[in-house]
Enzyme design. Structure first.
Site, PDB file in Angstrom:
ATOM      1  N   TYR A   9      71.607  87.199  48.795  1.00 38.29           N
ATOM      2  CA  TYR A   9      70.632  87.417  49.868  1.00 38.29           C
ATOM      3  C   TYR A   9      70.936  86.494  51.051  1.00 38.29           C
ATOM      4  O   TYR A   9      70.946  85.274  50.924  1.00 38.29           O
ATOM      5  CB  TYR A   9      69.189  87.219  49.375  1.00 38.29           C
ATOM      6  CG  TYR A   9      68.741  88.293  48.391  1.00 38.29           C
ATOM      7  CD1 TYR A   9      69.410  89.520  48.304  1.00 38.29           C
ATOM      8  CD2 TYR A   9      67.647  88.098  47.562  1.00 38.29           C
ATOM      9  CE1 TYR A   9      68.999  90.508  47.405  1.00 38.29           C
ATOM     10  CE2 TYR A   9      67.226  89.092  46.666  1.00 38.29           C
ATOM     11  CZ  TYR A   9      67.921  90.289  46.602  1.00 38.29           C
ATOM     12  OH  TYR A   9      67.514  91.261  45.721  1.00 38.29           O
ATOM     13  N   SER A  19      61.556  97.074  46.245  1.00 41.42           N
ATOM     14  CA  SER A  19      61.303  97.892  47.454  1.00 41.42           C
ATOM     15  C   SER A  19      60.120  98.842  47.283  1.00 41.42           C
ATOM     16  O   SER A  19      60.235 100.052  47.502  1.00 41.42           O
ATOM     17  CB  SER A  19      62.565  98.671  47.864  1.00 41.42           C
ATOM     18  OG  SER A  19      63.513  97.809  48.411  1.00 41.42           O
ATOM     19  N   GLU A  54      65.528 103.163  53.985  1.00 39.21           N
ATOM     20  CA  GLU A  54      65.469 104.020  55.181  1.00 39.21           C
ATOM     21  C   GLU A  54      64.283 103.676  56.059  1.00 39.21           C
ATOM     22  O   GLU A  54      64.180 104.131  57.195  1.00 39.21           O
ATOM     23  CB  GLU A  54      65.420 105.496  54.769  1.00 39.21           C
ATOM     24  CG  GLU A  54      66.797 106.011  54.360  1.00 39.21           C
ATOM     25  CD  GLU A  54      66.727 107.378  53.721  1.00 39.21           C
ATOM     26  OE1 GLU A  54      66.185 108.298  54.341  1.00 39.21           O
ATOM     27  OE2 GLU A  54      67.213 107.511  52.578  1.00 39.21           O
TER      28      GLU A  54
HETATM   29  N1  LIG Z   1      67.564  94.545  42.333  1.00 43.93           N
HETATM   30  C1  LIG Z   1      67.914  95.102  43.467  1.00 43.93           C
HETATM   31  O1  LIG Z   1      68.937  95.806  43.556  1.00 43.93           O
HETATM   32  C2  LIG Z   1      67.060  94.899  44.674  1.00 43.93           C
HETATM   33  C3  LIG Z   1      67.303  95.644  45.831  1.00 43.93           C
HETATM   34  C4  LIG Z   1      66.482  95.422  46.925  1.00 43.93           C
HETATM   35  C5  LIG Z   1      65.461  94.470  46.881  1.00 43.93           C
HETATM   36  N2  LIG Z   1      65.282  93.745  45.744  1.00 43.93           N
HETATM   37  C6  LIG Z   1      64.190  92.739  45.653  1.00 43.93           C
HETATM   38  O2  LIG Z   1      62.987  93.387  45.983  1.00 43.93           O
HETATM   39  C7  LIG Z   1      62.337  92.666  47.032  1.00 43.93           C
HETATM   40  C8  LIG Z   1      61.562  93.628  47.857  1.00 43.93           C
HETATM   41  O3  LIG Z   1      62.431  94.533  48.569  1.00 43.93           O
HETATM   42  P1  LIG Z   1      62.060  95.030  50.016  1.00 43.93           P
HETATM   43  O4  LIG Z   1      61.997  93.874  50.942  1.00 43.93           O
HETATM   44  O5  LIG Z   1      62.940  96.144  50.369  1.00 43.93           O
HETATM   45  O6  LIG Z   1      60.547  95.525  49.725  1.00 43.93           O
HETATM   46  P2  LIG Z   1      59.374  96.178  50.508  1.00 43.93           P
HETATM   47  O7  LIG Z   1      58.186  95.364  50.181  1.00 43.93           O
HETATM   48  O8  LIG Z   1      59.374  97.618  50.160  1.00 43.93           O
HETATM   49  O9  LIG Z   1      59.717  96.073  52.063  1.00 43.93           O
HETATM   50  C9  LIG Z   1      59.347  94.950  52.809  1.00 43.93           C
HETATM   51  C10 LIG Z   1      59.754  95.136  54.253  1.00 43.93           C
HETATM   52  O10 LIG Z   1      59.002  96.194  54.825  1.00 43.93           O
HETATM   53  C11 LIG Z   1      58.336  95.688  55.991  1.00 43.93           C
HETATM   54  N3  LIG Z   1      57.075  96.384  56.250  1.00 43.93           N
HETATM   55  C12 LIG Z   1      56.717  96.947  57.441  1.00 43.93           C
HETATM   56  N4  LIG Z   1      55.549  97.535  57.357  1.00 43.93           N
HETATM   57  C13 LIG Z   1      55.117  97.365  56.107  1.00 43.93           C
HETATM   58  C14 LIG Z   1      53.948  97.771  55.436  1.00 43.93           C
HETATM   59  N5  LIG Z   1      52.987  98.475  56.003  1.00 43.93           N
HETATM   60  N6  LIG Z   1      53.844  97.412  54.160  1.00 43.93           N
HETATM   61  C15 LIG Z   1      54.799  96.690  53.537  1.00 43.93           C
HETATM   62  N7  LIG Z   1      55.936  96.291  54.144  1.00 43.93           N
HETATM   63  C16 LIG Z   1      56.080  96.625  55.414  1.00 43.93           C
HETATM   64  C17 LIG Z   1      58.134  94.225  55.694  1.00 43.93           C
HETATM   65  O11 LIG Z   1      57.907  93.569  56.927  1.00 43.93           O
HETATM   66  P3  LIG Z   1      56.963  92.258  57.007  1.00 43.93           P
HETATM   67  O12 LIG Z   1      57.771  91.141  56.480  1.00 43.93           O
HETATM   68  O13 LIG Z   1      56.684  92.146  58.461  1.00 43.93           O
HETATM   69  O14 LIG Z   1      55.743  92.542  56.199  1.00 43.93           O
HETATM   70  C18 LIG Z   1      59.468  93.885  55.067  1.00 43.93           C
HETATM   71  O15 LIG Z   1      60.473  93.770  56.056  1.00 43.93           O
HETATM   72  C19 LIG Z   1      63.463  91.938  47.759  1.00 43.93           C
HETATM   73  O16 LIG Z   1      63.007  90.806  48.449  1.00 43.93           O
HETATM   74  C20 LIG Z   1      64.345  91.562  46.596  1.00 43.93           C
HETATM   75  O17 LIG Z   1      63.847  90.391  46.000  1.00 43.93           O
HETATM   76  C21 LIG Z   1      66.054  93.960  44.647  1.00 43.93           C
END
Ligand SMILES: NC(=O)c1ccc[n+]([C@@H]2O[C@H](COP(=O)([O-])OP(=O)(O)OC[C@H]3O[C@@H](n4cnc5c(N)ncnc54)[C@H](OP(=O)(O)O)[C@@H]3O)[C@@H](O)[C@H]2O)c1
Length: 306
Positions: A52, A216, A224
């Site tokens: 990361y 996610s 996306e």
């Molecule tokens: N194992 C794997 O292959 C894998 C892959 C990807 C991720 N991960 C893990 O999963 C975690 C979460 O992934 P992710 O960051 O893609 O998750 P997510 O919670 O689906 O997405 C968060 C992102 O969406 C934005 N966002 C904008 N509007 C939103 C709303 N209404 N509600 C929620 N979020 C909003 C957030 O911005 P703000 O910060 O402004 O809220 C942030 O940039 C990662 O940090 C990582 O630890 C693991």
């Protein structure tokens, strides 16, 4: 914060884990406030990976925790290894051990609470993984082990070689990315949803006491964008909004409640770096959706019930 039991460990952890993939997107002050606020709300489980921010996210986290003087025993630190971005996946003993040592240095800690193998490596030699796990456990560098993005047979291959139980499988899961559920409904049908893209990993994890960690939770597709507030998902937003009004919480909380309502007792891994949003998400852990509400959200995301 509601707890779940991590795999077969008997150890209770928060149902909402804080993903640190985007930790380099905020400044140092905001980072400290964000981490402190997460811990104060009982979300002391932080999900990292060696890759990361190219390692920067772990470094920034280690610095912030040091400045906040947060005691190590108050935190549950998980990291992942096995991806060499754009080059290969690498489950060799050397790579696993060096990766963990790098994470420990950057996080400024002497041990990880859990280590996940990030994505399946086609050239895996299970004995090498077993040897790496053995050394890391013996040296007290890792307490628990798990996997990510793996289907049951890949897990079996590793489980057959390692001595430690595999406690988690981190998989993408949300109302819009719910093929783990659809395949279970559309059994033996000629519909798209009938296709098992994961070898029925959800049932496998339940049977083997492996915690599904949903990554996610707010993104659709493969990064996306966010489906909440997105006109592409009008019906889903309408239904989530309606249920949110009933419980007096924001839409993000209803999504958390939807994921946590599944009896597999999943752990959700959020990605927000926004303190306010994290608090709004946390409220979802206190809500138990009715069966009808859970299905309504599933259908509103465009899935079918045969
Ligand atoms: N194992 C794997 O292959 C894998 C892959 C990807 C991720 N991960 C893990 O999963 C975690 C979460 O992934 P992710 O960051 O893609 O998750 P997510 O919670 O689906 O997405 C968060 C992102 O969406 C934005 N966002 C904008 N509007 C939103 C709303 N209404 N509600 C929620 N979020 C909003 C957030 O911005 P703000 O910060 O402004 O809220 C942030 O940039 C990662 O940090 C990582 O630890 C693991």
């Amino acid at each position: 914060m509601k707890n779940i039991v991590l795999g077969s460990t008997g150890v209770k952890v928060p149902a909402i884990a804080v993903g640190c993939m985007r930790l380099n997107g905020i400044d140092a002050q905001a980072r400290k406030r964000f981490i402190m606020s997460a811990v104060e709300q009982g979300m002391y489980f932080f999900d990292h990976a060696d890759i990361y921010g190219g390692g920067i996210c772990e470094t920034l986290f280690g610095e912030a925790v040091g400045e906040l003087s947060l005691p190590r025993e108050k935190l549950f630190l998980q990291s992942k290894c096995g991806i060499v971005p754009g080059v290969m996946f690498d489950f060799s003993e050397k790579h696993i051990i060096e990766s963990v040592e790098g994470s420990l240095r950057r996080l400024k800690t002497d041990h990880l609470d859990s280590l996940l193998l990030h994505r399946p490596d086609a050239l895996i030699e299970p004995e090498e993984v077993a040897s790496a796990f053995e050394k890391l456990e013996k040296e007290g560098k890792v307490r628990f082990f798990g996997v990510s993005n793996m289907h049951p047979m890949q897990i079996e291959l590793i489980a057959g070689a390692v001595k430690q139980p595999l406690v988690a499988d981190q998989l993408q899961f949300s109302p819009t990315n719910a093929s783990m559920i659809s395949a279970g409904f559309e059994v033996n049908m000629l519909t798209d949803g009938a296709v098992s893209r994961d070898g029925y990993v959800l049932d496998y994890c339940r049977l083997h006491h492996i915690t599904v960690q949903a990554w996610s939770p707010y993104q659709y597709g493969f990064f996306e964008g966010v489906y909440l507030g997105n006109p592409k998902f009008e019906e889903l937003n309408r239904v989530i909004g309606e249920i949110g009004e009933k419980y007096g919480v924001e839409d993000v909380a209803i999504v958390a409640a939807w994921i946590l309502r599944h009896p597999a007792h999943m752990q959700m891994v959020t990605g927000t770096m926004n303190e306010k949003r994290l608090s709004a998400i946390a409220k979802g852990a206190d809500i138990t959706l009715t069966r009808e509400e859970w299905y309504k959200i599933y259908l509103a995301a465009g899935h079918i019930l045969p």
